[in-house]
Design a protein around this motif. Structure first.
Motif, PDB file in Angstrom:
ATOM      1  N   ASP A 276       0.843  -0.911  -0.020  1.00  0.00           N
ATOM      2  CA  ASP A 276       0.106  -0.091   0.047  1.00  0.00           C
ATOM      3  C   ASP A 276       0.851   1.323  -0.074  1.00  0.00           C
ATOM      4  OD1 ASP A 276      -1.834  -1.953   0.351  1.00  0.00           O
ATOM      5  OD2 ASP A 276      -2.814  -1.209   1.917  1.00  0.00           O
ATOM      6  N   GLU A 283      -4.384   3.078   0.043  1.00  0.00           N
ATOM      7  CA  GLU A 283      -4.244   1.988   1.108  1.00  0.00           C
ATOM      8  C   GLU A 283      -5.791   1.216   0.986  1.00  0.00           C
ATOM      9  OE1 GLU A 283      -2.281   1.870   3.590  1.00  0.00           O
ATOM     10  OE2 GLU A 283      -0.674   3.306   3.007  1.00  0.00           O
ATOM     11  N   GLY A 368      -1.622  -5.243   4.488  1.00  0.00           N
ATOM     12  CA  GLY A 368      -2.929  -5.278   3.987  1.00  0.00           C
ATOM     13  C   GLY A 368      -3.794  -6.767   3.988  1.00  0.00           C
TER      14      GLY A 368
END
Length: 489
Positions: A276, A283, A368
């Motif tokens: 990200d 993001e 993530g």
């Protein structure tokens, strides 16, 4: 054939006194001259008389000019070796040569990047990017940013006790000397580096430079400094954070990356990326939150937590669990729906193509979600992909995380595991990221690179890239623009 009949050939050495300018045969025919205190390109009357030799001086109307060739003598420390012939101009310098037997290379590489996409405005002019400065009511100065050296008030009682913040900011010299890495910029940097002591017993400092992208108006210049500053006086980490380096960067609108000149700088074996805001411009967790309409402020709350975590204000693991809990109830198909939305960072695809051609392994370690990280790694041809797994029940996210969260400690450990599996030393590893949760893996790698990163990461990383394309990473390995074009073709 005699020498006179072939003017293109030099006559053979002879002991005849008539063909010597001095009383020494060695000095004459080895063409050695003792060191001279005369400045370069300065020829006094003695030199002129000596070089003319037996040349006769004729009246102006009959005068013919005899070409006087450059002297090609035996080099000495006082007279640096140089070969000058027709069509050839070569300096025999040992600046970047291998060290003498028994010695080790002690060179420092400084790569200077001009920040062309982030020009600074001179202090002498109002800045349109900032709100107007407050001006006292009694001031006769217009209500705009104050120019340098302009008082904020005409009443002595209202003068500030401290100078305004802008006054401490160095004047942007690139406005004056060129919006690129100018010769004076390089000279200023060399002068700065000359202020640091070198190890005792070191030879005289030397330097050389290469324009990596353009010889006329370079935006990337590589300097080789030998020897490097004494490590017992100033470590490399301290040198990277030195106030003089920071001021130089602000004055010339550049970033300076300092690296020891080692084999693995030029030949890394593993490059590890954050995902990200590094491999992609967004993001992912913020994108997921934006799909939830109730409550209306959810996306903003998640984005705020993300921002604070990246700055290092919040512990990443706890912040991640808090954000995932807010995503409870999202369908598992949301990951597939987000694939077309992901925007790959400029330069990522050609960079990965170049690394693959060089035989360099790649990995993405993301804080993530694994479904998107694994998919992106497959699309880009990345060798390893690690991220967080979320718990899914009845086709929906439960708001919980499975296993160890890929935070800063886990990223560091994964980097070490991949390097060990491939048989690479950590000196052969480069780590690229933008957030505080990337700092430990960047510290563990041989080189940590902050890519358009948060302020704390910029300060802690071994190198910074703040350009428009992440392909500039290859400049840190010493590649030129021409070589990068070959690698990415």
């Amino acid at each position: 054939m005699t020498a006179n009949s072939s003017p293109s050939k030099c006559s053979r050495p002879s002991l005849g006194a008539g063909q010597r300018r001095s009383s020494s045969y060695l000095r004459e025919h080895q063409q050695y001259r003792p060191p001279s205190n005369r400045p370069d390109n300065h020829f006094g009357i003695d030199t002129v008389v000596e070089d003319l030799g037996t040349t006769s001086i004729t009246p102006p109307q009959q005068q013919t000019y005899t070409q006087i060739s450059h002297f090609n003598g035996i080099p000495s420390p006082e007279n640096p070796p140089r070969i000058v012939e027709s069509g050839l101009n070569h300096e025999l310098s040992h600046t970047n040569c291998a060290p003498k037997p028994g010695q080790r290379t002690n060179r420092l590489i400084a790569t200077i990047f001009y920040k062309s996409n982030n020009p600074r405005l001179s202090n002498a002019f109002p800045s349109p990017q900032k709100a107007p400065s407050p001006v006292p009511a009694d001031s006769d100065v217009p209500s705009t940013d104050l120019a340098a050296a302009v008082a904020p008030s005409s009443t002595i009682e209202n003068f500030p006790l401290e100078p305004p913040t802008e006054a401490s900011e160095p004047e942007p010299l690139d406005h004056v000397y060129g919006s690129y890495v100018s010769p004076l910029c390089i000279t200023s940097f060399l002068h700065l580096m000359g202020s640091f002591p070198v190890p005792p017993g070191s030879p005289e400092p030397t330097s050389s430079h290469r324009c990596l992208d353009d010889p006329t108006h370079p935006l990337v210049v590589e300097l080789v400094l030998s020897p490097a500053p004494a490590p017992d006086y100033l470590s490399l980490d301290d040198l990277r954070r030195h106030e003089l380096i920071y001021r130089f960067e602000r004055e010339w609108n550049v970033d300076v990356a300092l690296q020891p000149d080692t084999l693995w700088r030029r030949h890394p074996r593993l490059v590890v990326f954050d995902m990200d805001s590094t491999l992609i411009t967004q993001e992912v967790i913020d994108l997921l939150a934006a799909t939830i309409t109730e409550p209306a402020d959810l996306a903003g709350r998640v984005a705020n937590i993300t921002h604070r975590a990246m700055l290092g204000e919040l512990e990443f693991d706890a912040a991640f669990r808090e954000r995932v809990a807010l995503l409870k109830g999202l369908p598992e198909t949301i990951f597939e729906n987000l694939r077309p939305v992901l925007k790959v960072t400029n330069g990522v695809k050609p960079l990965l193509r170049a690394l693959k051609r060089l035989g360099v392994k790649t990995a993405v370690l993301s804080g993530g979600f694994l479904p998107l990280t694994k998919w992106l790694a497959g699309e880009l041809g990345i060798d390893y992909a690690h991220a967080n797994e979320v718990v899914i029940e009845d086709g929906k996210l439960t708001g919980e995380v499975k296993g160890i969260i890929v935070g800063k400690e886990r990223k560091r450990d994964l980097l070490v595991e991949i390097a060990e599996k491939e048989g690479f030393s950590l000196d052969q590893v480069v780590a690229v990221g933008d957030g505080a949760n990337d700092l430990l893996m960047m510290e563990k790698a041989g080189l940590g690179v902050a890519w358009n990163a948060k302020p704390r990461v910029q300060m802690e990383a071994g190198a910074r890239l703040n350009g428009e394309t992440i392909l500039e990473l290859l400049y840190l390995f010493g590649f030129t623009r021409e070589e990068i074009e070959l690698l990415t073709a």
